[in-house]
Design a protein around this motif. Structure first.
Motif, PDB file in Angstrom:
ATOM      1  N   GLY A 265       0.515  -0.004  -4.014  1.00  0.00           N
ATOM      2  CA  GLY A 265      -0.595   0.932  -3.910  1.00  0.00           C
ATOM      3  C   GLY A 265      -1.677   0.630  -4.926  1.00  0.00           C
ATOM      4  O   GLY A 265      -1.389   0.152  -6.029  1.00  0.00           O
ATOM      5  N   PHE A 266      -2.913   0.901  -4.550  1.00  0.00           N
ATOM      6  CA  PHE A 266      -4.042   0.682  -5.461  1.00  0.00           C
ATOM      7  C   PHE A 266      -5.158   1.658  -5.123  1.00  0.00           C
ATOM      8  O   PHE A 266      -5.437   1.931  -3.951  1.00  0.00           O
ATOM      9  CB  PHE A 266      -4.580  -0.743  -5.353  1.00  0.00           C
ATOM     10  CG  PHE A 266      -5.909  -0.925  -6.044  1.00  0.00           C
ATOM     11  CD1 PHE A 266      -5.964  -0.998  -7.426  1.00  0.00           C
ATOM     12  CD2 PHE A 266      -7.097  -0.965  -5.327  1.00  0.00           C
ATOM     13  CE1 PHE A 266      -7.188  -1.128  -8.080  1.00  0.00           C
ATOM     14  CE2 PHE A 266      -8.321  -1.102  -5.968  1.00  0.00           C
ATOM     15  CZ  PHE A 266      -8.361  -1.184  -7.351  1.00  0.00           C
ATOM     16  N   LEU A 293      -0.157   6.269  -5.537  1.00  0.00           N
ATOM     17  CA  LEU A 293       1.209   6.704  -5.202  1.00  0.00           C
ATOM     18  C   LEU A 293       1.324   7.057  -3.722  1.00  0.00           C
ATOM     19  O   LEU A 293       2.342   6.755  -3.078  1.00  0.00           O
ATOM     20  CB  LEU A 293       1.600   7.910  -6.063  1.00  0.00           C
ATOM     21  CG  LEU A 293       1.984   7.608  -7.510  1.00  0.00           C
ATOM     22  CD1 LEU A 293       2.086   8.907  -8.314  1.00  0.00           C
ATOM     23  CD2 LEU A 293       3.312   6.849  -7.574  1.00  0.00           C
ATOM     24  N   ASP A 294       0.301   7.686  -3.167  1.00  0.00           N
ATOM     25  CA  ASP A 294       0.323   8.019  -1.740  1.00  0.00           C
ATOM     26  C   ASP A 294       0.386   6.751  -0.894  1.00  0.00           C
ATOM     27  O   ASP A 294       1.124   6.690   0.109  1.00  0.00           O
ATOM     28  CB  ASP A 294      -0.918   8.831  -1.364  1.00  0.00           C
ATOM     29  CG  ASP A 294      -0.874  10.264  -1.879  1.00  0.00           C
ATOM     30  OD1 ASP A 294       0.222  10.706  -2.286  1.00  0.00           O
ATOM     31  OD2 ASP A 294      -1.929  10.922  -1.899  1.00  0.00           O
ATOM     32  N   GLN A 295      -0.391   5.731  -1.267  1.00  0.00           N
ATOM     33  CA  GLN A 295      -0.341   4.468  -0.538  1.00  0.00           C
ATOM     34  C   GLN A 295       1.054   3.856  -0.597  1.00  0.00           C
ATOM     35  O   GLN A 295       1.535   3.272   0.378  1.00  0.00           O
ATOM     36  CB  GLN A 295      -1.364   3.485  -1.115  1.00  0.00           C
ATOM     37  CG  GLN A 295      -2.796   3.781  -0.760  1.00  0.00           C
ATOM     38  CD  GLN A 295      -3.731   2.687  -1.244  1.00  0.00           C
ATOM     39  OE1 GLN A 295      -3.299   1.656  -1.752  1.00  0.00           O
ATOM     40  NE2 GLN A 295      -5.024   2.906  -1.099  1.00  0.00           N
ATOM     41  N   ALA A 296       1.681   3.981  -1.753  1.00  0.00           N
ATOM     42  CA  ALA A 296       3.028   3.430  -1.928  1.00  0.00           C
ATOM     43  C   ALA A 296       4.103   4.314  -1.303  1.00  0.00           C
ATOM     44  O   ALA A 296       5.279   3.925  -1.258  1.00  0.00           O
ATOM     45  CB  ALA A 296       3.313   3.242  -3.415  1.00  0.00           C
ATOM     46  N   ALA A 411      -5.932   2.420 -10.717  1.00  0.00           N
ATOM     47  CA  ALA A 411      -4.479   2.570 -10.825  1.00  0.00           C
ATOM     48  C   ALA A 411      -3.803   1.688  -9.781  1.00  0.00           C
ATOM     49  O   ALA A 411      -4.280   1.580  -8.649  1.00  0.00           O
ATOM     50  CB  ALA A 411      -4.072   4.027 -10.607  1.00  0.00           C
ATOM     51  N   MET A 412      -2.698   1.062 -10.176  1.00  0.00           N
ATOM     52  CA  MET A 412      -1.946   0.181  -9.276  1.00  0.00           C
ATOM     53  C   MET A 412      -0.459   0.445  -9.437  1.00  0.00           C
ATOM     54  O   MET A 412       0.044   0.570 -10.556  1.00  0.00           O
ATOM     55  CB  MET A 412      -2.258  -1.282  -9.577  1.00  0.00           C
ATOM     56  CG  MET A 412      -1.555  -2.281  -8.675  1.00  0.00           C
ATOM     57  SD  MET A 412      -2.212  -3.966  -8.885  1.00  0.00           S
ATOM     58  CE  MET A 412      -3.794  -3.799  -8.050  1.00  0.00           C
ATOM     59  N   VAL A 413       0.246   0.523  -8.315  1.00  0.00           N
ATOM     60  CA  VAL A 413       1.699   0.708  -8.298  1.00  0.00           C
ATOM     61  C   VAL A 413       2.349  -0.584  -7.837  1.00  0.00           C
ATOM     62  O   VAL A 413       1.976  -1.140  -6.794  1.00  0.00           O
ATOM     63  CB  VAL A 413       2.111   1.871  -7.370  1.00  0.00           C
ATOM     64  CG1 VAL A 413       3.632   1.976  -7.287  1.00  0.00           C
ATOM     65  CG2 VAL A 413       1.519   3.190  -7.863  1.00  0.00           C
ATOM     66  N   LEU A 414       3.304  -1.083  -8.610  1.00  0.00           N
ATOM     67  CA  LEU A 414       4.077  -2.269  -8.250  1.00  0.00           C
ATOM     68  C   LEU A 414       5.530  -1.872  -8.058  1.00  0.00           C
ATOM     69  O   LEU A 414       6.057  -1.030  -8.799  1.00  0.00           O
ATOM     70  CB  LEU A 414       3.981  -3.341  -9.329  1.00  0.00           C
ATOM     71  CG  LEU A 414       2.649  -4.089  -9.456  1.00  0.00           C
ATOM     72  CD1 LEU A 414       1.672  -3.281 -10.299  1.00  0.00           C
ATOM     73  CD2 LEU A 414       2.850  -5.457 -10.076  1.00  0.00           C
TER      74      LEU A 414
END
Length: 428
Positions: A265-266, A293-296, A411-414
């Motif tokens: 997510g980004f 977070l929603d994208q992820a 913000a980026m989620v990995l």
């Protein structure tokens, strides 16, 4: 089928060591690479410390012609890109070149080359009218930031979309976010992405001196970068680059590639408020975290680590602490947080990509890098900021955030491959 983006190669040129493994050793050992500036005489400046890269272009494989043509920032990017491609195991020559893209970030472009040329052409500032005939043949390239991305494209044979993303100190996060979008929309199958900056020069020092953003702790450079510490007094300027190979997930799996992390997510936001000021509630950063977070497709409680922007200014540290609480609720108090700027300084546009690379390595090694020099707690920064020593910690999903002049918030989620966190983003 939804196209997903994964990191399969990492290259780094950073303070503390050239190369991915040297970078990780610096972080995992909690070593600081901050010192008195050696790239020029800093005696006239308020802040005289920085995190410099001990970089030998010839030892890193650059030819004399490349060294003469390329600004220091471009040299960092090309060397990092070579390492990333080699690490990925990709044979770029066997790929359709139009399916390879480049997305590179930089905040200040070819600062060092431009300043050196101005000093030469103006006879150290004594001449208002300069004689262009004294300029190097590559001066135009220094003036155009996109040449940084072009150098990486030439190096890797990329004939697909090539872009230079410049959004201040979030450039390195935003360039990787753009790479993900190219993968997801089908414009490319492989993106060479990251960011580079080499800003340690008199003009940059003068600019940050003017607004008193950098630390005046010249007596103790090793401990000058102190994010979240009650005694902090400004950030430490840095330099460097990190470049990653981002691929479409199914193609990476089909060729048996090692996957460090999936970019799940980004999101980016702007506070539309002030060039350097931040609102204390952290609302815009919190919004970016929520969208990422929603994208992820992850709940905040799924996050296992936060790589903070953590610049070491009171305004920033308190702003993002508020953003974590606002976006993550009670879980903000239960999750380890750290700032690697405590060790390698703040390399402006490059730092976002360097931090994404750090997150991918942290997921791979299951170790949280520390916040070096954190000794005295700021009562307004009351989260778990992992002081001094790295921490072994089970991680499936991590968050990296950035905050930049102009009000940029990213913000980026990995997610670790093969985990429920990675599967959630695909709707599995």
């Amino acid at each position: 089928m939804t196209r997903r983006a994964v990191i399969t190669g990492i290259g780094a040129v950073v303070p503390g060591g050239v190369g991915r493994e040297a970078f990780w050793r610096t972080l995992s050992e909690g070593r600081t690479a901050t010192r008195r500036i050696s790239l020029f005489d800093p005696a006239a400046f308020r802040s005289q410390v920085a995190a410099e890269v001990d970089f030998d272009p010839a030892a890193s494989g650059l030819t004399p012609r490349q060294v003469r043509r390329m600004d220091r920032a471009a040299q960092f990017a090309v060397v990092s890109a070579r390492e990333a491609v080699a690490d990925s195991g990709l044979d770029t020559a066997a790929l359709a070149p139009e399916r390879i893209a480049v997305s590179l970030g930089s905040a200040v472009g070819c600062t060092m080359g431009l300043e050196e040329e101005y000093v030469t052409l103006s006879d150290s500032g004594r001449k208002w009218l300069v004689d262009h005939e004294y300029g190097v043949p590559h001066l135009y390239g220094y003036m155009v930031p996109s040449t940084l991305a072009v150098e990486v494209a030439w190096e890797t044979g990329a004939e697909g979309p090539v872009a230079l993303v410049s959004t201040g100190c979030t450039s390195g996060l935003d360039s990787v976010g753009h790479a993900v979008q190219l993968i997801e929309e089908g414009s490319a199958d492989v993106v060479i992405t990251g960011a580079t900056d080499a800003p340690i020069s008199p003009i940059t020092s003068a600019c940050f001196d003017a607004i008193k953003a950098t630390t005046p702790n010249n007596a103790d450079p090793e401990h000058a970068s102190r994010p979240f510490d009650g005694q902090r007094d400004g950030f430490v300027l840095g330099e460097g680059a990190a470049v990653m190979v981002v691929e479409e997930r199914e193609a990476a799996l089909a060729r048996g590639a090692r996957i460090y992390a999936e970019i799940a997510g980004f999101a980016g936001r702007s506070n539309a408020y002030h060039m350097t000021g931040l609102k204390p509630d952290g609302r815009e950063m919190a919004q970016a975290i929520g969208v990422a977070l929603d994208q992820a497709r992850l709940d905040p409680t799924a996050l296992d680590y936060i790589n903070a922007h953590g610049s070491g200014t009171k305004q920033n540290d308190r702003h993002e602490t508020a953003a974590f609480k606002r976006s993550l609720g009670q879980h903000a108090y239960d999750i380890p947080v750290s700032s690697i700027k405590s060790m390698i300084g703040h390399s402006l546009g490059a730092i976002g990509s360097i931090e994404v690379a750090a997150c991918a390595l942290a997921l791979d090694r299951q170790v949280v890098p520390p916040t070096a020099n954190l000794k005295t707690k700021d009562p307004l920064c009351d989260l778990d900021y992992v002081p001094v020593t790295a921490r072994e910690h089970a991680m499936d999903a991590v968050l990296s955030v950035g905050s930049g002049f102009g009000g940029f918030q990213s913000a980026m989620v990995l997610a670790r491959p093969g985990t429920a966190a990675a599967a959630a983003g695909r709707g599995d």
